[in-house]
Structures are given as C-alpha cells and as structure tokens.
Design a protein around this motif. Structure first.
Motif, PDB file in Angstrom:
ATOM      1  N   PRO A  35       0.825  -1.222   0.000  1.00 40.04           N
ATOM      2  CA  PRO A  35       0.000   0.000   0.000  1.00 40.04           C
ATOM      3  C   PRO A  35       0.853   1.265   0.000  1.00 40.04           C
ATOM      4  O   PRO A  35       0.609   2.208   0.751  1.00 40.04           O
ATOM      5  N   LEU A  36       1.893   1.262  -0.842  1.00 39.72           N
ATOM      6  CA  LEU A  36       2.796   2.399  -1.013  1.00 39.72           C
ATOM      7  C   LEU A  36       2.563   2.955  -2.408  1.00 39.72           C
ATOM      8  O   LEU A  36       2.743   2.243  -3.404  1.00 39.72           O
ATOM      9  N   HIS A  37       2.169   4.211  -2.499  1.00 41.03           N
ATOM     10  CA  HIS A  37       1.739   4.789  -3.770  1.00 41.03           C
ATOM     11  C   HIS A  37       2.583   6.005  -4.126  1.00 41.03           C
ATOM     12  O   HIS A  37       2.882   6.839  -3.261  1.00 41.03           O
ATOM     13  N   ARG A  38       2.920   6.100  -5.393  1.00 37.30           N
ATOM     14  CA  ARG A  38       3.549   7.326  -5.890  1.00 37.30           C
ATOM     15  C   ARG A  38       2.432   8.322  -6.190  1.00 37.30           C
ATOM     16  O   ARG A  38       1.504   8.025  -6.954  1.00 37.30           O
ATOM     17  N   THR A  64      13.163  -0.722   9.348  1.00 38.08           N
ATOM     18  CA  THR A  64      11.751  -0.539   9.702  1.00 38.08           C
ATOM     19  C   THR A  64      10.918  -0.281   8.460  1.00 38.08           C
ATOM     20  O   THR A  64       9.803  -0.804   8.316  1.00 38.08           O
ATOM     21  N   ASP A  65      11.448   0.518   7.538  1.00 43.57           N
ATOM     22  CA  ASP A  65      10.734   0.811   6.297  1.00 43.57           C
ATOM     23  C   ASP A  65      10.568  -0.444   5.445  1.00 43.57           C
ATOM     24  O   ASP A  65       9.510  -0.670   4.848  1.00 43.57           O
ATOM     25  N   VAL A  66      11.618  -1.255   5.372  1.00 46.75           N
ATOM     26  CA  VAL A  66      11.540  -2.490   4.589  1.00 46.75           C
ATOM     27  C   VAL A  66      10.486  -3.420   5.185  1.00 46.75           C
ATOM     28  O   VAL A  66       9.675  -4.018   4.462  1.00 46.75           O
ATOM     29  N   ASN A  67      10.474  -3.546   6.512  1.00 44.70           N
ATOM     30  CA  ASN A  67       9.466  -4.393   7.158  1.00 44.70           C
ATOM     31  C   ASN A  67       8.058  -3.866   6.902  1.00 44.70           C
ATOM     32  O   ASN A  67       7.111  -4.643   6.723  1.00 44.70           O
ATOM     33  N   LEU A  68       7.910  -2.550   6.888  1.00 43.46           N
ATOM     34  CA  LEU A  68       6.612  -1.943   6.632  1.00 43.46           C
ATOM     35  C   LEU A  68       6.117  -2.291   5.229  1.00 43.46           C
ATOM     36  O   LEU A  68       4.974  -2.726   5.041  1.00 43.46           O
ATOM     37  N   THR A  70       7.139  -4.683   3.174  1.00 49.47           N
ATOM     38  CA  THR A  70       6.991  -6.121   2.919  1.00 49.47           C
ATOM     39  C   THR A  70       5.952  -6.769   3.832  1.00 49.47           C
ATOM     40  O   THR A  70       5.702  -7.966   3.734  1.00 49.47           O
ATOM     41  N   GLY A  71       5.360  -5.992   4.740  1.00 44.90           N
ATOM     42  CA  GLY A  71       4.323  -6.526   5.614  1.00 44.90           C
ATOM     43  C   GLY A  71       4.842  -7.327   6.782  1.00 44.90           C
ATOM     44  O   GLY A  71       4.098  -8.109   7.380  1.00 44.90           O
ATOM     45  N   ARG A  72       6.102  -7.128   7.155  1.00 38.95           N
ATOM     46  CA  ARG A  72       6.687  -7.915   8.245  1.00 38.95           C
ATOM     47  C   ARG A  72       6.738  -7.155   9.567  1.00 38.95           C
ATOM     48  O   ARG A  72       7.239  -7.684  10.561  1.00 38.95           O
ATOM     49  N   ASP A  73       6.260  -5.925   9.600  1.00 37.44           N
ATOM     50  CA  ASP A  73       6.318  -5.171  10.845  1.00 37.44           C
ATOM     51  C   ASP A  73       5.245  -5.666  11.810  1.00 37.44           C
ATOM     52  O   ASP A  73       4.251  -6.271  11.412  1.00 37.44           O
ATOM     53  N   VAL A  86       3.805   9.893   4.545  1.00 38.37           N
ATOM     54  CA  VAL A  86       4.954   9.770   3.652  1.00 38.37           C
ATOM     55  C   VAL A  86       6.118   9.253   4.488  1.00 38.37           C
ATOM     56  O   VAL A  86       6.551   9.928   5.425  1.00 38.37           O
ATOM     57  N   PRO A  87       6.629   8.053   4.208  1.00 40.72           N
ATOM     58  CA  PRO A  87       7.755   7.537   4.990  1.00 40.72           C
ATOM     59  C   PRO A  87       9.024   8.359   4.763  1.00 40.72           C
ATOM     60  O   PRO A  87       9.072   9.268   3.938  1.00 40.72           O
ATOM     61  N   GLY A  88      10.056   7.970   5.501  1.00 36.63           N
ATOM     62  CA  GLY A  88      11.350   8.624   5.362  1.00 36.63           C
ATOM     63  C   GLY A  88      11.723   9.421   6.591  1.00 36.63           C
ATOM     64  O   GLY A  88      11.605  10.648   6.597  1.00 36.63           O
ATOM     65  N   HIS A  89      12.171   8.721   7.660  1.00 34.67           N
ATOM     66  CA  HIS A  89      12.594   9.420   8.876  1.00 34.67           C
ATOM     67  C   HIS A  89      14.095   9.676   8.893  1.00 34.67           C
ATOM     68  O   HIS A  89      14.573  10.447   9.719  1.00 34.67           O
TER      69      HIS A  89
END
Length: 416
Positions: A35-38, A64-68, A70-73, A86-89
């Motif tokens: 569910p990540l959209h440009r 953390t972003d990768v887990n988010l 890929t649904g592994r968080d 918008v991710p990116g901390h």
C-alpha cells in the motif's frame, strides 16, 4: 506547485497481499504490491510556531521501512503512525525559503541552511506547555503526550500524516529537530547520523566494565555501524560480527571489523566450534550450545538471529535487541531463565552515556564527522529517484545479488 511523493496508506487488502507474497513466494514479491503509492502532492505549509518546511536532499530506507513495505512489521506499532503518511525518517534537507516562518527566521536557521534531522516528535516539537517526564529528561522516544497536540499521534517525521517525510520533495520539521551541518559534512555522511545514533545507543547503553567479548549479529546498516563504532570509539573488549552477505563482510573488514559470513545452521555450528563453544546434539531438538560472549547484540531482528544470540551468549550474559521479528514463534526462550540471561531492548530516541554524562547521540557523532574521523558514506551503495522505488526495494530484498547495504532516495532526480 505539485511534487512527487511516496505515500503509505492504511489499505488492509494490499497489506495482506504484500505480506503473504513476501512470506510464501519472495521471488515474486515487488514493491507495487504494497500500500505504497507514488502520488503528486502540494508541499506542506508550516502553520505552527517553530515549524519550517524542508527541501529534501537525501532520504534513507531503513530496516523498519523495509518491514513496513513487505508486511513484516508488528501490528503493535500501528498506533504509532497516522495515515496516510509519507515515509522517510532518515533525511538530510535544507530550509525552504518559502516555508520559513518569521518566528524562525531570526534563529540560526536561514533559507538554504542544510540540516540533519532528529525525526522523533516529543513535547517540545508539539508545543506542549508542560512536557512529560521522559521528554524533560531527553527521552523523546518515550513521550507520553503523543496525540495530545498537533501534529497528532504519529511518532515522528516519516510516520505522521501532517509532517510528511523524506520520501518526497518537501516535509515539515520543528526547529528543535534540526541540526545545521558544516560544509565539511557531506549529505551522505549526515544521512547516516540517525542509524549511527541507533548503533551508538545499543553500544553505550548496554556497556559494562566486565564485558570482554561482544558479538553483533546482523550485517545491515545498524549491525555494521555497531561493530564499527566499537572500534573507532575505542570501547573496551573485543567485538565480532556475523553477517549474511559477502558485501557486508567486505565493508566490515575494509573498516577494520572482524566479520564472518554465516548463512545457516551448519555454518553457525562451524563458526561456534572454531570459538570453542560446546554443542550437544539433542534428537528431536537440534543443538544445545554453551555460549561464550558476555554481550550479544541482535541487530538483524529475525527468528534465526534471536536463536543464534541465545546460543552464543554466556550464562548470566546480556542479550541486547535493537530489532526484533514481529513474533518469536519457533524461538525457544528456555536459555533466558535457565542460564539467567538478561534481555534488554534499545530504542534510539534518547540520550546516551558519554564521559560521565547523558548526552544527545548527535553531540558524540557530528563533531567526529566534521573532523573527518567518522566517514560513513560508503555504506550507501545505491541511490534511486522516487519514481524508481520498486527497483530500490528490489535491491534491498535481494541483497545477495545486488550487494546493497544502505539504499537511499534522491527526490530531486528522475528515473532515466
């Protein structure tokens, strides 16, 4: 003016699709399942005192972003975000002249000031008149007033629908979150301040004088940085590193860190045997090891890494978890009580003990970057424009083939 951004939405069906595909058919997984959209968005405007708009120069993708994506968080963390965000901390940015409020313009922050960002939103950033106890003591990551004031419950930049994040051309930040950068510090080095702070917290908060042997498990950015900082900061005792990929081992050894590639149970047994760790085979169970390390830091956050950590730590030793899988199903916790192993978690956003004081991690790291004694930029192996986000995640998910360690977005570029 509209600009590109990547937006994460609360879409249950797509989240389940990305999670199941990643678990059951990883070679078929790709980022566009998530569910990540440009999207095209108007740059946010700072409407509150002390807030500024930033133009993003570089933004990292962390574990953390990768887990988010890929649904592994763990769903335990869902209340810590506000959707859509918008991710990116992890980001390096400069103050936008069009987003500089008058109450900030008379501070050291001027239009074009290049900054590193401390992304967590504590009481000070939220404008809380009477800060909570954790924030008064510098532990903003433990803030008890999330959701009480604007910008709402999202824990920080990159998880908050109001502030935006680094996977865009622009986002908002409070001036208390900004650390102006010297021209001597490159964007690539500054981007790694946030993960380096995590590594520093794991290293220093768990340190004790009697620790002679430390083992770090995990060859991602955090694991490499923990072992590297142990060496360059001259911390006591020895430190070894277990990684999964040759590119990780090569980076570690180039920077003076002893690292071994261990991919499975048989390779772990060989590695353990070389370190005189006693192992007894038990039918129907596997191997029972007697660990030898005073401290094991798990920076991988998988069930296999937790199992290896429990096998490698000595009786009455310390297991530090910087990351964790969403479930520990399949991990036998018996060593925790039977060998009296101490378990400690570490979350970066707070002070670290340094020379008899508790200080902000950036005050330890940034002067060394300015002096040129803490060069980290070669950890960034790949950079992508926002419109190539699927390729960025493919490089991270398939590290063995890509050789990726740290991957980042440059929002101002476009896919060729």
């Amino acid at each position: 003016m509209m600009a590109d951004a990547l937006e994460f939405r609360h879409e249950v069906a797509r989240y389940l699709a990305t999670r199941l595909t990643y678990q059951l058919a990883r070679p078929l997984w790709f980022a566009r399942l998530a569910p990540l959209h440009r999207v095209r968005r108007s740059p946010p405007l700072p409407t509150r005192p002390g807030w500024v708009r930033l133009r993003v120069r570089l933004s990292g993708i962390c574990g953390t972003d990768v887990n988010l994506v890929t649904g592994r968080d763990s769903l335990y963390l869902e209340p810590e975000a506000s959707y859509p965000f918008v991710p990116g901390h992890e980001l390096v940015a400069e103050v936008d002249a069009d987003g500089l409020r008058p109450d900030v313009a008379d501070s050291p922050l001027q239009a074009g000031t290049r900054c590193a960002v401390w992304p967590v939103l504590g009481c000070r950033a939220r404008g809380v008149a009477e800060p909570c106890r954790p924030c008064r003591e510098g532990w903003e990551g433990m803030c008890e007033r999330r959701g009480d004031e604007w910008p709402g419950r999202g824990i920080g930049i990159g998880f908050n629908c109001e502030t935006g994040g680094g996977w865009s051309h622009a986002c908002l930040a409070h001036r208390s979150q900004l650390w102006p950068l010297s021209p001597r510090v490159a964007d690539e080095d500054a981007l790694l301040l946030d993960p380096a702070a995590t590594a520093l917290a794991a290293l220093l908060r768990s340190e004790a004088a009697e620790m002679e042997r430390t083992l770090v498990i995990g060859g991602g950015t955090i694991g490499l940085l923990i072992a590297y900082l142990h060496r360059v900061l001259g911390r006591p005792g020895s430190c070894e590193l277990l990684v999964r990929h040759e590119s990780q081992r090569a980076w570690a050894e180039h920077h003076g860190v002893a690292a071994t590639v261990v991919r499975g149970a048989s390779e772990f047994r060989d590695w353990a045997s070389a370190r005189r760790m006693r192992a007894v085979r038990v039918i129907g169970y596997g191997y029972v090891f007697r660990g030898v390390y005073d401290r094991v830091i798990d920076a991988a956050g998988t069930r296999s890494s937790v199992t290896q950590a429990l096998q490698a730590v000595r009786p009455r030793g310390l297991l530090v978890m910087v990351a964790a899988p969403p479930t520990l199903a399949g991990v036998d916790p018996t060593p925790l009580w039977y060998r009296e192993i101490t378990l400690r978690g570490v979350y970066v956003y707070g002070p670290v003990p340094w020379k008899g004081e508790w200080v902000h991690p950036y005050t330890v790291l940034l002067p060394r970057q300015e002096a040129g004694t803490l060069g980290l930029r070669d950890l960034i192996t790949h950079t992508f424009p926002l419109d190539a986000y699927s390729a960025a995640f493919a490089a991270l998910v398939h590290r063995r083939g890509s050789g990726a360690i740290k991957v980042a977005f440059r929002p101002g570029t476009a896919e060729a």
